[in-house]
Design an enzyme around this catalytic site. Structure first.
Site, PDB file in Angstrom:
ATOM      1  N   ASP A  42      -5.478   0.419  -9.108  1.00  0.00           N
ATOM      2  CA  ASP A  42      -6.459  -0.091  -8.160  1.00  0.00           C
ATOM      3  C   ASP A  42      -7.156  -1.290  -8.781  1.00  0.00           C
ATOM      4  OD1 ASP A  42      -6.360   1.345  -5.849  1.00  0.00           O
ATOM      5  OD2 ASP A  42      -7.705   2.917  -6.533  1.00  0.00           O
ATOM      6  N   ASP A  73      -9.666   6.547  -7.223  1.00  0.00           N
ATOM      7  CA  ASP A  73     -11.014   7.071  -7.357  1.00  0.00           C
ATOM      8  C   ASP A  73     -11.560   7.689  -6.069  1.00  0.00           C
ATOM      9  OD1 ASP A  73     -11.327   4.820  -5.863  1.00  0.00           O
ATOM     10  OD2 ASP A  73     -12.736   3.815  -7.207  1.00  0.00           O
ATOM     11  N   ASP A  79      -7.271   9.024  -2.163  1.00  0.00           N
ATOM     12  CA  ASP A  79      -6.277   8.738  -3.194  1.00  0.00           C
ATOM     13  C   ASP A  79      -5.662  10.014  -3.752  1.00  0.00           C
ATOM     14  OD1 ASP A  79      -6.647   5.993  -3.073  1.00  0.00           O
ATOM     15  OD2 ASP A  79      -8.281   6.018  -4.525  1.00  0.00           O
TER      16      ASP A  79
END
Length: 901
Positions: free
Chosen positions: A336, A626, A630
């Site tokens: 990410d 996070d 996800d």
């Protein structure tokens, strides 16, 4: 699925008003408990956990080691010795058995303590209000009456009666079996039968927040929760063995069968040749104890656990032991952008209002002040158009900034910081409704009403510009409303694109009386600075043959700008959008995914598709995340990596947690994973060579009709060396510098391969030859004396010590490794040699192990002879390095030829 009946206090709390529940627990719904009151309740109600189950005493744990069939056979042999009045043999066997079981007990105790330490690495956190201040506490510190806030991605820390909530949905599938999230509310429910599905105003401990947020009062902790009812069932579940442990179990069983077969032949041949039955039986059982590597799975577990603890000191917390094996195989890392590559300290630096004013703001982070300027001129007061935008950002917000910390979403935090910098005076409002952000609509809205007026409320909305413009019909220009035209939208999008081209994240804000006709007021440009360590980490990951792919919800311009700056996206790479992925079949995506370095405008759904495409190409994938959405992608990845500040759902789905969100910890973990596998190979090689040597040496002397060179007590002592400190110390060898830029380990690579078998046989051949030569040389008169067995036993132990030294590295010479680098190994070897001298020179031990004192000349001779196992292995390593050098030169030559036109 577990019982769906609720505990009594839960049913009662559900049927009365929330205010009454707070009164019952003497708790203020706004201020919470005072620290002193919480401390008193902690003492009376206990910690909010399930405590430690009553453990078996250490003494009884030690006694359980005597249940081993082989140990029982040895004790039976001691009893027979007493019956035949051979008291010396009985005492020797008994003492040896006590020592062997003690070593096994210590090994298992270390393994249990190592695993206990792992369980405490990621303690659950609760967002609690005490004395009117929001603070993060360990969940175990909660007490009944505490006021707790829960939000998207949190795990509910106790049984909670909901006081207020907005769009709150919980995943209660672990209790009810229902996969559809349960919608929660705060009003009392009618009298129920106690079914969990009916208690819509209770948040149960251990359930997950899928959507919305809420606040509630704790009504049950620890065993006095719904989860507490089923905890005893959970305690009975055993942790599954890791693949490597299963591999070691299988190896151990194969070696055990071979050992029993060889020992059986030894006993048969000995009986046929007329050797005493009791002596052969004792030697056979002793050999079985020494040759069978029953400690192999234990040492593997200890090595893995110690490796995990070492990683935790580098802020890489591995939650699941099996994943340690996989870390060294990772060859693709999907990351990410926000929070991993960047600091996750969102800051509004530019604001463009619908009046076409471009404002600049200085100061970074959530706590710094800054200056406001327009066209280069510093402003001392906030203009009206900017004040309207700042108000929307303040009200459409679920974050909170204190003097020390920001709680909530980083983007929300940036908007709160903006309103503080603008020194806005915002009237007190009450929130009537919240429309949570979703990845589909890409905006969040709230409906608020002023406490000083009696209007119906106003909607305040923020989100992605293209999506916000879809719900806007007007724009605010110099304090006046006018229709929003297509030309206006194009102009707004051009300005947004310009910000994104410069690496900014953008948000647009609007307001209105109805959701289908809102007023656009402007957009903000938000920056999130790159982490200082990221460029070097990306470079090192590439050097380790780990391909890095960036996945972000940002636009293409932002994604490519950051990807190019970090050398993630190179000229030969391509980029895909979430929409492009949706338009591909699984096979089409798999065909192109290896060359893709940036995935933009993506959602968690796209992450999962990317992971599966990479895995279908035979790659081992690590994935960072996070958010609650996800979690599925993290579970799908070979190694799921959650951020330390991420949601509880994410952390639970992940194999590893980055405690400080530091990406460099991933690199350290990958290297540690490679090193752990090599260390396991090292001590397996040591154990195998020792086991084979002892077994074959006794077998050969039996076939040659020569008395055994080692007595049962000495054989048992060799078992202690094989399974004890020297072997375990090889499992904590520091990371080899040669691993810094080594490629990932092939996932199907076996611990015991062809090269290891060759080296085990080579080392065993040297040990057997040298030890039998000493034995034959000492036994000049054909009679076995204490000196003969002492010289043989000492020679074998010295061979083992030099063999352990050579096993510290698979390829490097002992002159190339840091001899003092593994202090545990040095202590283990020193302790083994000192204990050997104790067996030789201490009178009491001489009697038990049937040894006698040796002269210094004898010791020096044996040391010189036993060092040959190290010399032979050094020559073999040199041969392997020469072969590798030739192969590397050949590969480089072919590569150079391919470049010639």
């Amino acid at each position: 699925m577990v019982s769906q009946k609720s505990v009594p206090q839960t049913s009662h709390a559900a049927t009365v008003r929330a205010e009454d529940v707070c009164l019952e627990w003497n708790s203020d719904p706004s201020l919470g408990l005072s620290p002193s009151d919480a401390e008193k309740r902690q003492k009376s109600h206990g910690a909010n956990d399930f405590g430690e189950k009553e453990e078996e005493s250490l003494f009884f744990k030690y006694l359980s080691g005597f249940k081993d069939p082989l140990i029982m056979m040895l004790l039976a042999s001691a009893v027979i010795s007493v019956a035949t009045q051979q008291y010396d043999d009985a005492l020797s066997i008994t003492v040896a058995v006590i020592i062997v079981t003690l070593v096994g007990f210590i090994q298992e105790y270390r393994s249990e303590k190592s695993l206990e330490a792992l369980n405490n690495l990621v303690p659950p956190i609760a967002h609690c209000i005490r004395n009117g201040m929001k603070q993060d506490l360990l969940a175990r510190e909660l007490v009944p009456g505490d006021i707790v806030e829960i939000g998207l991605g949190d795990r509910v820390p106790a049984d909670i009666r909901i006081l207020q909530c907005s769009g709150l949905e919980l995943d209660e599938s672990s209790f009810t079996g229902e996969t559809v999230p349960c919608q929660k509310q705060s009003e009392p429910v009618v009298a129920t039968k106690g079914e969990l599905s009916e208690l819509t105003n209770i948040a149960f401990m251990g359930t997950l927040v899928c959507n919305g947020n809420g606040r509630g009062v704790v009504i049950g902790t620890g065993y006095n929760t719904q989860f507490g009812e089923i905890f005893t069932l959970m305690e009975s579940e055993e942790t599954p063995k890791t693949p490597l442990q299963k591999n070691m179990d299988k190896l151990g069983k194969h070696l055990s069968l071979i050992s029993f077969f060889v020992i059986g032949i030894i006993l048969l041949v000995g009986f046929l040749k007329g050797q005493p039955f009791q002596e052969m039986l004792t030697i056979g059982v002793s050999l079985a104890v020494a040759a069978i590597p029953e400690g192999l799975p234990i040492v593997v577990t200890v090595t893995l656990a110690l490796g995990v603890i070492r990683m935790s000191k580098k802020k890489a917390i591995v939650r699941k032991l099996p994943s340690v094996e996989t870390l060294g195989c990772v060859n693709v890392l999907c990351v990410d952008k926000t929070g991993t590559l960047t600091k996750n300290e969102m800051t509004v630096t530019e604001v463009t209002t619908s009046s076409d004013n471009d404002y600049k703001l200085s100061g970074t982070g959530y706590f710094e002040s800054g200056q406001l300027s327009l066209n280069g001129e510093v402003l001392t007061r906030c203009p009206e158009d900017l004040a309207v935008l700042g108000k929307i950002g303040y009200l459409c917000n679920n974050s909170q900034i204190t003097d020390r910390e920001m709680f909530g979403n980083p983007t929300d935090g940036a908007l709160l910081a903006l309103s503080k910098k603008l020194n806005l005076s915002i009237e007190e409002t009450a929130r009537l409704e919240e429309l949570p952000f979703t990845h589909e609509r890409k905006w969040m809205g709230v409906k608020c009403v002023s406490k000083s007026t009696s209007d119906n409320g106003i909607y305040y909305v923020k989100g992605a510009t293209e999506n916000v413009l879809k719900v806007c019909s007007h724009m605010l220009v110099d304090g006046t409303l006018r229709a929003l035209t297509l030309s206006d939208k194009d102009h707004i999008m051009n300005g947004v694109t310009d910000k994104e081209d410069r690496g900014m994240r953008t948000l647009s804000l609007c307001y209105g009386g109805t959701m289908n006709s809102l007023v656009y007021v402007g957009n903000v440009g938000i920056v999130d600075p790159l982490r200082n360590e990221v460029p070097a980490t990306i470079r090192d990951l590439h050097a380790n043959s780990v391909n890095v792919k960036m996945i972000t919800g940002d636009s293409k311009n932002i994604a490519l700008s950051i990807g190019q700056n970090l050398n993630i996206h190179r000229s030969c790479d391509t980029a895909l959008s979430g929409d492009m992925i949706d338009g591909m079949t699984a096979d089409q995506l798999a065909d192109v995914i290896n060359s893709v370095s940036v995935i933009y405008r993506s959602t968690p759904r796209h992450k999962m598709k990317v992971i599966k495409a990479l895995q279908s190409n035979g790659l081992i994938v690590a994935m960072t995340g996070d958010g609650v959405n996800d979690a599925v992608a993290l579970k799908c990845a070979d190694i799921g990596i959650a951020m330390g500040k991420g949601t509880d759902v994410c952390k639970e789905a992940a194999e590893m947690v980055l405690a400080n969100d530091d990406m460099s910890a991933i690199l350290e973990a990958v290297r540690e994973g490679k090193n752990i596998f090599l260390n396991i190979k090292n001590f397996v090689r040591f154990q195998l060579s020792t086991s084979v040597s002892a077994l074959m040496m006794i077998a050969l002397t039996t076939f040659w009709n020569i008395p055994s060179p080692l007595n049962p007590m000495q054989i048992l002592w060799i078992n202690i060396i094989m399974d004890g400190p020297p072997a375990q110390s090889l499992g904590v060898e520091p990371i080899d510098s040669g691993l810094a830029n080594s490629p990932p380990r092939p996932p199907k690579k076996q611990v015991v391969d062809r090269y290891m078998l060759v080296r085990v046989c080579l080392s065993a051949a040297v040990i057997i030859s040298g030890t039998l030569w000493v034995y034959k040389n000492e036994m000049v008169d054909g009679q076995v004396t204490a000196r003969d067995t002492t010289m043989t036993f000492t020679c074998f132990i010295f061979f083992d010590m030099f063999n352990a030294l050579s096993c510290r590295s698979l390829t490097k010479s002992v002159l190339q490794i840091n001899i003092l680098g593994n202090t545990t190994f040095l202590f283990a070897i020193s302790a083994s040699i000192l204990s050997l001298f104790g067996l030789i020179y201490v009178p009491f031990l001489q009697t038990i192990f049937q040894t006698e004192a040796l002269a210094l000349n004898d010791i020096l001779t044996l040391i010189c002879l036993s060092s040959t196992v190290l010399i032979v292995d050094e020559c073999f390593k040199l041969f392997l390095r020469a072969i590798k050098c030739v192969e590397d030169n050949k590969s480089n030559s072919e590569e150079a030829k391919s470049l010639i036109p």
